[in-house]
Design a protein around this motif. Structure first.
Motif, PDB file in Angstrom:
ATOM      1  N   ARG A 180       0.807  -1.136   0.013  1.00 10.07           N
ATOM      2  CA  ARG A 180       0.075  -0.090  -0.128  1.00 10.07           C
ATOM      3  C   ARG A 180       0.822   1.265   0.038  1.00 10.07           C
ATOM      4  O   ARG A 180       1.996   1.309   0.447  1.00 10.07           O
ATOM      5  N   ILE A 181       0.177   2.328  -0.644  1.00  8.82           N
ATOM      6  CA  ILE A 181       0.811   3.534  -0.513  1.00  8.82           C
ATOM      7  C   ILE A 181       0.530   4.161   0.782  1.00  8.82           C
ATOM      8  O   ILE A 181      -0.536   4.366   1.440  1.00  8.82           O
ATOM      9  N   VAL A 182       1.714   4.679   1.695  1.00 15.78           N
ATOM     10  CA  VAL A 182       1.710   5.340   2.721  1.00 15.78           C
ATOM     11  C   VAL A 182       1.596   6.720   2.892  1.00 15.78           C
ATOM     12  O   VAL A 182       2.376   7.551   2.006  1.00 15.78           O
ATOM     13  N   VAL A 183       0.570   7.506   3.065  1.00 18.51           N
ATOM     14  CA  VAL A 183       0.369   8.923   2.831  1.00 18.51           C
ATOM     15  C   VAL A 183       0.983   9.380   3.953  1.00 18.51           C
ATOM     16  O   VAL A 183       0.308   9.350   5.230  1.00 18.51           O
TER      17      VAL A 183
ATOM     18  N   GLN B  78       4.600   7.103  -0.358  1.00 18.16           N
ATOM     19  CA  GLN B  78       5.510   6.328  -0.409  1.00 18.16           C
ATOM     20  C   GLN B  78       5.112   4.848  -0.336  1.00 18.16           C
ATOM     21  O   GLN B  78       3.935   4.634   0.469  1.00 18.16           O
ATOM     22  N   PHE B  79       5.803   4.130  -1.086  1.00 15.50           N
ATOM     23  CA  PHE B  79       5.599   2.595  -0.577  1.00 15.50           C
ATOM     24  C   PHE B  79       6.936   1.791  -0.527  1.00 15.50           C
ATOM     25  O   PHE B  79       7.881   2.296  -1.213  1.00 15.50           O
ATOM     26  N   TYR B  80       6.989   0.652  -0.115  1.00 17.02           N
ATOM     27  CA  TYR B  80       8.125   0.033   0.234  1.00 17.02           C
ATOM     28  C   TYR B  80       8.046  -1.461  -0.551  1.00 17.02           C
ATOM     29  O   TYR B  80       7.094  -2.143  -0.444  1.00 17.02           O
ATOM     30  N   LEU B  81       9.217  -1.782  -0.882  1.00 19.54           N
ATOM     31  CA  LEU B  81       9.326  -3.140  -1.964  1.00 19.54           C
ATOM     32  C   LEU B  81      10.476  -3.759  -1.513  1.00 19.54           C
ATOM     33  O   LEU B  81      11.252  -2.874  -1.310  1.00 19.54           O
ATOM     34  N   LYS B  82      10.423  -4.931  -1.380  1.00 17.80           N
ATOM     35  CA  LYS B  82      11.721  -5.847  -0.904  1.00 17.80           C
ATOM     36  C   LYS B  82      12.302  -6.394  -2.393  1.00 17.80           C
ATOM     37  O   LYS B  82      11.532  -7.000  -3.305  1.00 17.80           O
ATOM     38  N   ASP B  83      13.622  -6.315  -2.466  1.00 14.24           N
ATOM     39  CA  ASP B  83      14.293  -6.999  -3.720  1.00 14.24           C
ATOM     40  C   ASP B  83      14.334  -8.590  -3.507  1.00 14.24           C
ATOM     41  O   ASP B  83      13.943  -8.963  -2.280  1.00 14.24           O
ATOM     42  N   PRO B  84      14.878  -9.199  -4.307  1.00 14.64           N
ATOM     43  CA  PRO B  84      14.922 -10.791  -4.231  1.00 14.64           C
ATOM     44  C   PRO B  84      15.628 -11.290  -2.798  1.00 14.64           C
ATOM     45  O   PRO B  84      15.235 -12.328  -2.708  1.00 14.64           O
TER      46      PRO B  84
END
Length: 136
Positions: A95-98, A104-110
Motif C-alpha cells: 500500500r501507499i503510505v500517505v 510512498q511505498f516499500y518493496l523488497k528485492d529478491p
C-alpha cells in the motif's frame, strides 16, 4: 567541490534474479556481467546517474546488513505501484503510505532488501519541519 553518488556495491544471492529485478522494476541497464578472479559472478547495472555493482559471495546472509534501505524519488506512486503489481513484483497488500510531506511505498528485492519509492509532495516542508523540531 561537488559530489554525487557514482555507484553502489553490494553482495547478492543470485546475479540473474537481481539483473531481472533491477531492470524490470527500476529500469537499470546491464553494462557488464561475468566472473571475478575468485570465480564468483558479478554484474554492473546502470541506473539513473549512478551504477550498481553486484556480486555473489560465499556464506551470503542478507540479514547481516546495517544498511536500512535505498530511497528512490518517483513522480507518481500510484502508477508505479500498479505497474509493479501487474509485473508481479508487488502484491495487493503493498500500500501507499500517505504522510504529511510524501506518498510512498516499500518493496523488497529478491534478497529482502528494502526499497523506498517516495513521491515527495512537499520536500522543502519536510526539511523545514525537521528544523522546527530541532529547535523545540
Amino acid at each position: 567541490m561537488s559530489f554525487c553518488i557514482d555507484h553502489l556495491n553490494r553482495y547478492v544471492s543470485d546475479i540473474d534474479k537481481f539483473i531481472t529485478f533491477y531492470n524490470e522494476v527500476l529500469g537499470y541497464e546491464l553494462l557488464d556481467k561475468g566472473f571475478k578472479a575468485n570465480g564468483k559472478a558479478y554484474a554492473i547495472l546502470k541506473g539513473f546517474g549512478h551504477e550498481l555493482f553486484i556480486s555473489e559471495k560465499d556464506d551470503f546472509m542478507p540479514e547481516n546488513s546495517n544498511f536500512r534501505h535505498i530511497g528512490y524519488s518517483i513522480e507518481n506512486a500510484d502508477s508505479l505501484l500498479e505497474s509493479l503489481r501487474d509485473k508481479g513484483y508487488a502484491d495487493k497488500e503493498c500500500r501507499i503510505v500517505v504522510k504529511q510531506f510524501s506518498r510512498q511505498f516499500y518493496l523488497k528485492d529478491p534478497d529482502g532488501f528494502e526499497i523506498d519509492f517516495i513521491q515527495w509532495t512537499d520536500k522543502e516542508g519536510f526539511y523545514e519541519n525537521l528544523k522546527m523540531k530541532k529547535r523545540l
